[in-house]
Write an enzyme that holds these catalytic residues in place. Structure first.
Site, mmCIF file in Angstrom:
data_model
loop_
_atom_site.group_PDB
_atom_site.id
_atom_site.type_symbol
_atom_site.label_atom_id
_atom_site.label_comp_id
_atom_site.label_asym_id
_atom_site.label_seq_id
_atom_site.Cartn_x
_atom_site.Cartn_y
_atom_site.Cartn_z
ATOM 1 N N HIS A 3 -37.372 49.074 -58.541
ATOM 2 C CA HIS A 3 -37.979 47.300 -59.541
ATOM 3 C C HIS A 3 -37.307 46.440 -58.813
ATOM 4 C CE1 HIS A 3 -39.525 46.060 -63.129
ATOM 5 N NE2 HIS A 3 -38.432 46.075 -63.600
ATOM 6 N N HIS A 12 -47.412 49.927 -55.783
ATOM 7 C CA HIS A 12 -46.724 49.552 -57.010
ATOM 8 C C HIS A 12 -46.952 50.494 -58.017
ATOM 9 C CE1 HIS A 12 -46.706 46.932 -60.565
ATOM 10 N NE2 HIS A 12 -46.040 46.069 -60.462
ATOM 11 N N ASP A 21 -42.346 41.862 -53.751
ATOM 12 C CA ASP A 21 -40.531 41.175 -53.833
ATOM 13 C C ASP A 21 -40.813 41.556 -52.119
ATOM 14 O OD1 ASP A 21 -39.201 41.474 -55.776
ATOM 15 O OD2 ASP A 21 -40.191 43.553 -55.930
HETATM 16 N N1 ACO Z 1 -44.101 53.593 -48.994
HETATM 17 C C1 ACO Z 1 -44.162 54.378 -48.751
HETATM 18 N N2 ACO Z 1 -44.591 55.125 -49.049
HETATM 19 C C2 ACO Z 1 -45.211 55.235 -49.635
HETATM 20 C C3 ACO Z 1 -44.520 54.172 -50.777
HETATM 21 C C4 ACO Z 1 -43.734 53.189 -49.981
HETATM 22 N N3 ACO Z 1 -43.280 51.409 -50.805
HETATM 23 N N4 ACO Z 1 -45.064 53.797 -52.048
HETATM 24 C C5 ACO Z 1 -45.748 54.750 -52.419
HETATM 25 N N5 ACO Z 1 -45.525 55.576 -51.761
HETATM 26 C C6 ACO Z 1 -46.518 56.790 -51.180
HETATM 27 C C7 ACO Z 1 -45.849 58.063 -51.963
HETATM 28 O O1 ACO Z 1 -44.945 58.010 -50.355
HETATM 29 C C8 ACO Z 1 -46.611 59.176 -52.210
HETATM 30 O O2 ACO Z 1 -47.386 59.382 -51.586
HETATM 31 P P1 ACO Z 1 -47.784 60.979 -51.292
HETATM 32 O O3 ACO Z 1 -49.159 61.072 -52.243
HETATM 33 O O4 ACO Z 1 -48.343 61.223 -49.840
HETATM 34 O O5 ACO Z 1 -46.794 61.622 -51.962
HETATM 35 C C9 ACO Z 1 -47.738 58.015 -52.360
HETATM 36 O O6 ACO Z 1 -47.648 56.554 -51.910
HETATM 37 C C10 ACO Z 1 -47.707 57.274 -54.483
HETATM 38 O O7 ACO Z 1 -46.046 57.108 -54.200
HETATM 39 P P2 ACO Z 1 -45.632 57.430 -55.582
HETATM 40 O O8 ACO Z 1 -44.345 57.655 -56.009
HETATM 41 O O9 ACO Z 1 -46.493 58.290 -56.716
HETATM 42 O O10 ACO Z 1 -46.364 55.781 -56.802
HETATM 43 P P3 ACO Z 1 -45.242 55.241 -58.148
HETATM 44 O O11 ACO Z 1 -46.712 54.399 -58.783
HETATM 45 O O12 ACO Z 1 -44.446 56.552 -58.788
HETATM 46 O O13 ACO Z 1 -44.771 54.009 -57.318
HETATM 47 C C11 ACO Z 1 -42.961 52.482 -56.443
HETATM 48 C C12 ACO Z 1 -44.688 52.996 -57.142
HETATM 49 C C13 ACO Z 1 -42.079 52.473 -57.677
HETATM 50 C C14 ACO Z 1 -42.985 51.407 -56.438
HETATM 51 C C15 ACO Z 1 -43.734 52.340 -55.290
HETATM 52 O O14 ACO Z 1 -44.533 52.079 -54.556
HETATM 53 C C16 ACO Z 1 -42.083 52.326 -54.348
HETATM 54 O O15 ACO Z 1 -41.487 53.215 -54.251
HETATM 55 N N6 ACO Z 1 -42.125 51.008 -53.674
HETATM 56 C C17 ACO Z 1 -41.335 50.658 -52.582
HETATM 57 C C18 ACO Z 1 -40.307 49.859 -54.210
HETATM 58 C C19 ACO Z 1 -40.855 48.427 -53.965
HETATM 59 O O16 ACO Z 1 -40.888 48.144 -53.560
HETATM 60 N N7 ACO Z 1 -40.515 48.691 -55.355
HETATM 61 C C20 ACO Z 1 -40.748 47.400 -56.103
HETATM 62 C C21 ACO Z 1 -42.061 47.494 -57.150
HETATM 63 S S1 ACO Z 1 -42.988 45.933 -57.778
HETATM 64 C C22 ACO Z 1 -41.732 45.304 -58.545
HETATM 65 O O17 ACO Z 1 -40.994 46.570 -59.404
HETATM 66 C C23 ACO Z 1 -41.198 44.284 -59.074
#
Ligand code: ACO
Length: 428
Positions: free
Chosen positions: A267, A306, A362
């Site tokens: 987050h 996201h 971010d």
């Molecule tokens: N890098 C690589 N792969 C990713 C990323 C990433 N940053 N984010 C998602 N994916 C992939 C997952 O591995 C998944 O792949 P799969 O379908 O093959 O298993 C797919 O994309 C969907 O990902 P989820 O984790 O199901 O998506 P979710 O909506 O739950 O997660 C989140 C959202 C937590 C923001 C995620 O994208 C992430 O971890 N990003 C990196 C951390 C980040 O930047 N967080 C800040 C968010 S903005 C904020 O809070 C202000």
């Protein structure tokens, strides 16, 4: 039959007409679906609330596919261009942009409350010098409530306004003092002649000068970054604020919990994680290998992806522009080239395209903060200061919503059936 959903239960052959309102059905309407009259009834199963609306809100609108973000109907781009953090905080909290006289009173009220009680300074002094500023921030915000005898007065709208002013005003002071503590520097009293962000910079960076003069470009850049971070509807930390607040605890405790949720690397801790990731990549030629590892499941590309945005995060677009303005003053952050190359490769790569992964707020904010002289540990705190206004607006809305009650999700129990206790000497 219009605006209803017909559900046929194949176990009983019964049909149910479930009303549809605003594209949703009420989970409680499913309770009538049961085989035996004494059954509990049907529930929905939605781990991590990926498809459950838990409130009706008038605060923030996001269209994740189109990359739209509105606060109380106003586009984020217009607010970032024309507004100030305190004006936007007022808008988000009270629903309308203030007329001049109201804005002046609001700005003055907040300015007058930036000083923290002496005991709060002692609370911060009690931390180790290498304590993480976000850990200090969230604990101190919780402690702040113990200094006010009316902290628990949450039924009185005037008391709630007072809590909001105190928390918005003291958040930057607590944040600045947490950082000052780590460098063993004397604490700087807020200067009422300065703007909200100018004052924050003053409390952070003032040395021996009689009056600190913030660089106007950096002061405005911080203002814009604060506006972008004010609210983002029902994210993890806002959900925590509403959930904790629904027990009718004081807002200081609820806000400490919200800040704790924000601290996590998935987050608001992501901007810190982005900087660490860029440093670890180290140089442009390591970018393709890093992307390959991410695609192979070895970690994530921090600052990408996201839950709601499935296109470019509108805040990231604005931040990219702000970055150029800041780098004109501070010199370019050497990690920028790595970030741009990561973005270029990721946006052309099938893995990221298929999953609709774009830079989020971010990805670039950390580069600006670092160029402005903030240590990496301060990044989540810089997010928490403006989000304080959003958390309070959501708390206010939750408390005044007659449909809200103490938050209490259900579970699907998959553990052991009833069994008898066995003494330790008889266990195998
Ligand atoms: N890098 C690589 N792969 C990713 C990323 C990433 N940053 N984010 C998602 N994916 C992939 C997952 O591995 C998944 O792949 P799969 O379908 O093959 O298993 C797919 O994309 C969907 O990902 P989820 O984790 O199901 O998506 P979710 O909506 O739950 O997660 C989140 C959202 C937590 C923001 C995620 O994208 C992430 O971890 N990003 C990196 C951390 C980040 O930047 N967080 C800040 C968010 S903005 C904020 O809070 C202000």
């Amino acid at each position: 039959m219009a605006d209803t959903l017909t559900i046929t239960d194949n176990r009983t052959g019964k049909q149910y007409q479930i009303p549809i309102q605003d594209g949703t059905i009420r989970a409680m309407d499913l309770r009538q679906i049961k085989v035996e009259p004494d059954e509990f009834g049907m529930m929905t199963y939605d781990p991590a609330f990926t498809n459950t609306a838990a409130c009706r809100s008038r605060i923030t609108f996001i269209d994740g596919d189109k990359g739209v973000l509105l606060y109380r109907g106003y586009p984020i781009e217009q607010l970032a261009e024309h507004s100030t953090y305190l004006e936007t905080a007022y808008l988000v909290l009270f629903g309308e942009l203030p007329v001049k006289a109201k804005l002046d009173v609001w700005v003055k009220d907040v300015g007058n409350h930036m000083v923290v009680p002496e005991g709060i300074k002692k609370t911060i002094e009690g931390f180790r010098h290498d304590a993480h500023p976000m850990g200090m921030f969230l604990s101190t915000v919780g402690a702040l409530g113990t200094f006010y005898s009316d902290a628990k007065s949450i039924a009185d709208p005037e008391a709630r306004r007072q809590h909001a002013i105190r928390l918005i005003a003291k958040a930057p002071t607590i944040a600045a003092y947490s950082l000052r503590h780590t460098t063993n520097s004397p604490l700087v009293t807020p200067d009422s002649a300065l703007s909200f962000t100018g004052n924050f910079l003053n409390m952070l960076f003032k040395l021996t000068e009689l009056q600190y003069k913030p660089n106007p470009v950096l002061e405005r850049a911080l203002e814009v970054l604060f506006i972008l971070h004010v609210d983002h509807e029902q994210n993890c930390s806002t959900h925590a604020m509403r959930g904790i607040g629904s027990s009718h605890v004081d807002p200081y405790s609820a806000l400490a919990g919200a800040a704790a949720a924000l601290y996590g690397p998935l987050h608001g801790g992501a901007n810190e994680a982005v900087l660490r990731m860029l440093k670890e990549i180290g140089s442009l030629q390591n970018v393709p290998d890093f992307i390959k590892r991410v695609k192979g499941g070895e970690g994530r590309l921090m600052g990408f992806g996201h839950r709601v945005y499935k296109s470019y995060d509108p805040r990231a677009k604005i931040i990219k522009r702000v970055a150029d303005e800041v780098f004109e003053v501070t010199g370019k952050n050497p990690l920028l080239d790595i970030a741009l190359e990561l973005e270029r490769i990721a946006l052309e790569d099938d893995y990221f395209i298929k999953r609709k992964l774009y830079p989020n707020v971010d990805f670039y904010s950390g580069l600006i903060y670092q160029a402005m002289g903030f240590p990496v540990e301060m990044f989540p705190v810089l997010f928490a200061i403006p989000r304080t206004a959003g958390w309070l607006a959501q708390w206010e809305e939750m408390l005044s919503d007659p449909e809200q009650k103490i938050a209490r999700p259900r579970q699907v129990y998959v553990g052991s059936d009833r069994r008898d206790y066995v003494g330790v000497e008889s266990r195998s």
